[in-house]
Design an enzyme around this catalytic site. Structure first.
Site, PDB file in Angstrom:
ATOM      1  N   GLU A 162       3.872  12.227  -5.258  1.00  0.00           N
ATOM      2  CA  GLU A 162       3.065  12.248  -4.045  1.00  0.00           C
ATOM      3  C   GLU A 162       3.511  13.441  -3.189  1.00  0.00           C
ATOM      4  OE1 GLU A 162       3.292   9.023  -0.977  1.00  0.00           O
ATOM      5  OE2 GLU A 162       1.158   9.512  -0.783  1.00  0.00           O
TER       6      GLU A 162
ATOM      7  N   CYS B  44      -1.953   8.941   2.729  1.00  0.00           N
ATOM      8  CA  CYS B  44      -1.828   8.434   1.359  1.00  0.00           C
ATOM      9  C   CYS B  44      -3.078   8.738   0.549  1.00  0.00           C
ATOM     10  CB  CYS B  44      -1.517   6.944   1.369  1.00  0.00           C
ATOM     11  SG  CYS B  44      -2.615   5.997   2.413  1.00  0.00           S
TER      12      CYS B  44
ATOM     13  N   GLU C 226       0.890  -1.170   0.000  1.00  0.00           N
ATOM     14  CA  GLU C 226       0.000   0.000   0.000  1.00  0.00           C
ATOM     15  C   GLU C 226       0.923   1.214   0.000  1.00  0.00           C
ATOM     16  OE1 GLU C 226      -1.528   3.076   0.742  1.00  0.00           O
ATOM     17  OE2 GLU C 226      -2.018   2.430   2.786  1.00  0.00           O
TER      18      GLU C 226
HETATM   19  P1  NDP Z   1       9.276   4.901   4.055  1.00  0.00           P
HETATM   20  O1  NDP Z   1       8.558   4.252   2.959  1.00  0.00           O
HETATM   21  O2  NDP Z   1      10.752   4.995   3.978  1.00  0.00           O
HETATM   22  O3  NDP Z   1       8.915   4.137   5.443  1.00  0.00           O
HETATM   23  C1  NDP Z   1       7.808   3.273   5.610  1.00  0.00           C
HETATM   24  C2  NDP Z   1       8.271   1.980   6.288  1.00  0.00           C
HETATM   25  O4  NDP Z   1       9.111   1.252   5.381  1.00  0.00           O
HETATM   26  C3  NDP Z   1       9.120   2.213   7.533  1.00  0.00           C
HETATM   27  O5  NDP Z   1       8.862   1.182   8.457  1.00  0.00           O
HETATM   28  C4  NDP Z   1      10.538   2.131   6.993  1.00  0.00           C
HETATM   29  O6  NDP Z   1      11.479   1.828   7.999  1.00  0.00           O
HETATM   30  C5  NDP Z   1      10.391   1.004   5.989  1.00  0.00           C
HETATM   31  N1  NDP Z   1      11.369   0.998   4.912  1.00  0.00           N
HETATM   32  C6  NDP Z   1      11.971   2.042   4.308  1.00  0.00           C
HETATM   33  N2  NDP Z   1      12.793   1.636   3.324  1.00  0.00           N
HETATM   34  C7  NDP Z   1      12.738   0.288   3.307  1.00  0.00           C
HETATM   35  C8  NDP Z   1      13.383  -0.727   2.534  1.00  0.00           C
HETATM   36  N3  NDP Z   1      14.248  -0.431   1.563  1.00  0.00           N
HETATM   37  N4  NDP Z   1      13.103  -2.007   2.797  1.00  0.00           N
HETATM   38  C9  NDP Z   1      12.239  -2.323   3.769  1.00  0.00           C
HETATM   39  N5  NDP Z   1      11.598  -1.427   4.539  1.00  0.00           N
HETATM   40  C10 NDP Z   1      11.827  -0.133   4.314  1.00  0.00           C
HETATM   41  O7  NDP Z   1       8.667   6.340   4.275  1.00  0.00           O
HETATM   42  P2  NDP Z   1       9.323   7.670   4.890  1.00  0.00           P
HETATM   43  O8  NDP Z   1       9.056   7.685   6.327  1.00  0.00           O
HETATM   44  O9  NDP Z   1      10.751   7.878   4.542  1.00  0.00           O
HETATM   45  O10 NDP Z   1       8.465   8.768   4.127  1.00  0.00           O
HETATM   46  C11 NDP Z   1       8.860   9.175   2.818  1.00  0.00           C
HETATM   47  C12 NDP Z   1       7.670   9.345   1.915  1.00  0.00           C
HETATM   48  O11 NDP Z   1       6.994   8.110   1.774  1.00  0.00           O
HETATM   49  C13 NDP Z   1       6.597  10.294   2.419  1.00  0.00           C
HETATM   50  O12 NDP Z   1       6.925  11.603   2.195  1.00  0.00           O
HETATM   51  C14 NDP Z   1       5.411   9.806   1.653  1.00  0.00           C
HETATM   52  O13 NDP Z   1       5.420  10.347   0.374  1.00  0.00           O
HETATM   53  C15 NDP Z   1       5.617   8.311   1.575  1.00  0.00           C
HETATM   54  N6  NDP Z   1       4.853   7.596   2.625  1.00  0.00           N
HETATM   55  C16 NDP Z   1       3.650   7.052   2.283  1.00  0.00           C
HETATM   56  C17 NDP Z   1       2.886   6.444   3.244  1.00  0.00           C
HETATM   57  C18 NDP Z   1       1.562   5.859   2.897  1.00  0.00           C
HETATM   58  O14 NDP Z   1       0.673   5.824   3.742  1.00  0.00           O
HETATM   59  N7  NDP Z   1       1.391   5.335   1.693  1.00  0.00           N
HETATM   60  C19 NDP Z   1       3.283   6.374   4.661  1.00  0.00           C
HETATM   61  C20 NDP Z   1       4.600   6.948   4.899  1.00  0.00           C
HETATM   62  C21 NDP Z   1       5.321   7.531   3.910  1.00  0.00           C
HETATM   63  P3  NDP Z   1      12.376   3.014   8.631  1.00  0.00           P
HETATM   64  O15 NDP Z   1      11.464   3.983   9.251  1.00  0.00           O
HETATM   65  O16 NDP Z   1      13.237   2.292   9.627  1.00  0.00           O
HETATM   66  O17 NDP Z   1      13.173   3.592   7.482  1.00  0.00           O
END
Ligand code: NDP
Length: 453
Positions: free
Chosen positions: A358, A261, A227
């Site tokens: 986004e 999102c 998602e």
């Molecule tokens: P991320 O996608 O980096 O984080 C979401 C989750 O994924 C966290 O638990 C993170 O861990 C983990 N994660 C990150 N990179 C990896 C990877 N390569 N492999 C496995 N797990 C991973 O979001 P951010 O917090 O950096 O936000 C950045 C942007 O993402 C936002 O500005 C927004 O645009 C989007 N976003 C979208 C969301 C949604 O609801 N669809 C929710 C959050 C963000 P960790 O925190 O340890 O890096």
């Protein structure tokens, strides 16, 4: 990791991380626990979900304050989020017998054939910080009631919420290892997906994180649900109720301080009502109170991290450099905390970030279109396809337009929202698979064909 309260910039106490031995122990106990949990009577699994809803309702304020402290969510929204978690628990406690029932399928007269729904095993959930309780509970409720067990890797900035969730389930009476939180960095996720004991993985987050997890799951032939982001269109047709569209549109863009999102991000407005809509929409955005998220009168709190404000401002700045016009907002607020004001930009070129990426904060792009067909074409001119909203007084027209929008959900005369009774998820680069409702429960189940001759 250094963590700060995003409203005050004060340091938050560090939370001990789990090491390799802890990860190994969690995987081993998850695998072991699955064998008994899957055979635990469904009535007991449902009772434990009901007990979880009670814990959430009894301690709503405490959990809400935790979210506000760690990621800056305005307190009223945080309370509503915790209450929604109780709702999703109640929903699956009530509906699980129906969702999990064998489905008879008529085949040969002399045979009995049906589809049985069975759990898969330990599921890894990689979750984001924006709805630190809700995103996890919408995973927990369907999966635990279906007989799966869960391991959570939560976002690095919300470890206290992550540990609170584990404690909520234990307080409700769930056996210890049915759901475990691991405080680990994202670079450990790949190895966990590769481990034989993990049978499936779900991620909510950014597109790069989704691609990494989807690739690892694909290599291991494990089911995944992704998602990811949205750049949701909010289409205002020439016969819309403009006052309502503007008021709801401002709420839809700024929900959760714009970090959702399914927030409305691209406002696509028919030329006949463009000026009226823009005036009302800008007025609605300007009427919102930005400030202390612990104050119930606050509409928009801080962005969750300093880097997220920087990213957001870069998107706005690049859009203005490409020809966009700022109608209101457009500069980070000069005060302690990671605050960005409600922002509206017009004259947005198609390749500018506010049109093509986004935008995870309270900045809206407003577009003028000459016809319904142009509105639909612009709505679909996006690599993302999560949700959308259409505004018209003609409900048949609304339905027809909704069907032509390329996304996982469309709401007519309402903002896009998640609801335990309805499937939730996207198409295109917004990901695949569904959460919530019957579809969400079955995402990580073996739908087994049984034929008895
Ligand atoms: P991320 O996608 O980096 O984080 C979401 C989750 O994924 C966290 O638990 C993170 O861990 C983990 N994660 C990150 N990179 C990896 C990877 N390569 N492999 C496995 N797990 C991973 O979001 P951010 O917090 O950096 O936000 C950045 C942007 O993402 C936002 O500005 C927004 O645009 C989007 N976003 C979208 C969301 C949604 O609801 N669809 C929710 C959050 C963000 P960790 O925190 O340890 O890096």
């Amino acid at each position: 990791m250094t963590r700060t309260n995003p409203a005050t910039e004060e340091s938050l106490s560090s939370v001990a991380s789990h090491d390799d031995d802890d990860v190994e122990a969690a995987l081993a106990t998850a695998s072991e626990t699955f064998r008994t949990w899957r055979d635990t009577d469904l009535r007991e699994r449902r009772r434990l979900l009901e007990a979880t809803a009670d814990v959430l309702r009894d301690r709503t304020d405490e959990f809400a304050r935790l979210a506000t402290k760690e990621m800056g969510k305005p307190i009223d929204g945080a309370r509503a989020e915790v209450e929604k978690c109780a709702w999703v628990c109640d929903h699956y406690a009530e509906r699980a017998p129906e969702y999990l029932a064998d489905e008879p399928v008529g085949t040969e007269t002399e045979a009995e054939s049906f589809v049985a729904t069975e759990p898969l095993g330990p599921v890894l959930a990689v979750m984001p910080w924006n709805y630190p309780f809700w995103q996890v509970f919408r995973f927990i409720a369907p999966n635990l009631v279906a007989g799966n067990v869960g391991i959570l890797k939560h976002a690095s900035n919300v470890p206290e919420c992550a540990l609170a969730i584990e404690s909520i389930l234990r307080e409700a009476g769930f056996p210890e290892d049915v759901f475990q939180t691991l405080v680990v960095d994202s670079d450990r996720v790949d190895a966990m997906i590769t481990d034989d004991r993990i049978r499936a993985v779900t991620l909510t987050g950014s597109e790069p994180a989704g691609r990494a997890v989807g690739e690892a799951a694909g290599k291991e032939l494990k089911p995944s649900v992704l998602e990811l982001g949205g750049s949701d269109p909010f289409v205002v047709l020439d016969d819309a109720d403009i006052e309502a569209a503007a008021a709801v549109g401002a709420r839809a863009r700024t929900l959760n301080s714009g970090q959702s999102c399914i927030a409305a991000k691209r406002f696509i407005v028919h030329a006949d009502v463009y000026d009226a809509f823009l005036d009302s929409f800008v007025a609605e955005m300007e009427s919102l109170t930005v400030g202390d998220p612990t104050d119930p009168d606050t509409d928009i709190g801080p962005q969750a991290r300093a880097d997220l404000v920087d990213d957001l401002h870069e998107q706005v700045t690049a859009t203005v450099e490409a020809g966009g016009t700022v109608e209101t907002g457009g500069e980070p607020l000069d005060r302690t905390g990671y605050f960005y004001p409600p922002t509206v930009v017009t004259d947005v070129p198609p390749d500018a970030p506010l049109a093509s990426e986004e935008v995870f904060g309270p900045a809206a792009a407003v577009f003028r279109v000459e016809s319904e067909a142009e509105a639909v074409a612009l709505a679909n001119d996006s690599a993302l396809g999560l949700a959308g909203s259409v505004w018209t007084e003609d409900l048949r027209r609304g339905q027809a337009v909704a069907r032509r929008i390329e996304s996982g959900a469309v709401f007519v005369n309402e903002l896009a929202k998640s609801d335990p009774r309805l499937p939730f998820g996207g198409i295109k680069n917004s990901g695949y698979g569904r959460e919530l409702a019957e579809q969400g429960l079955k995402a990580f189940c073996n739908e087994k064909t049984v034929w008895v001759q």
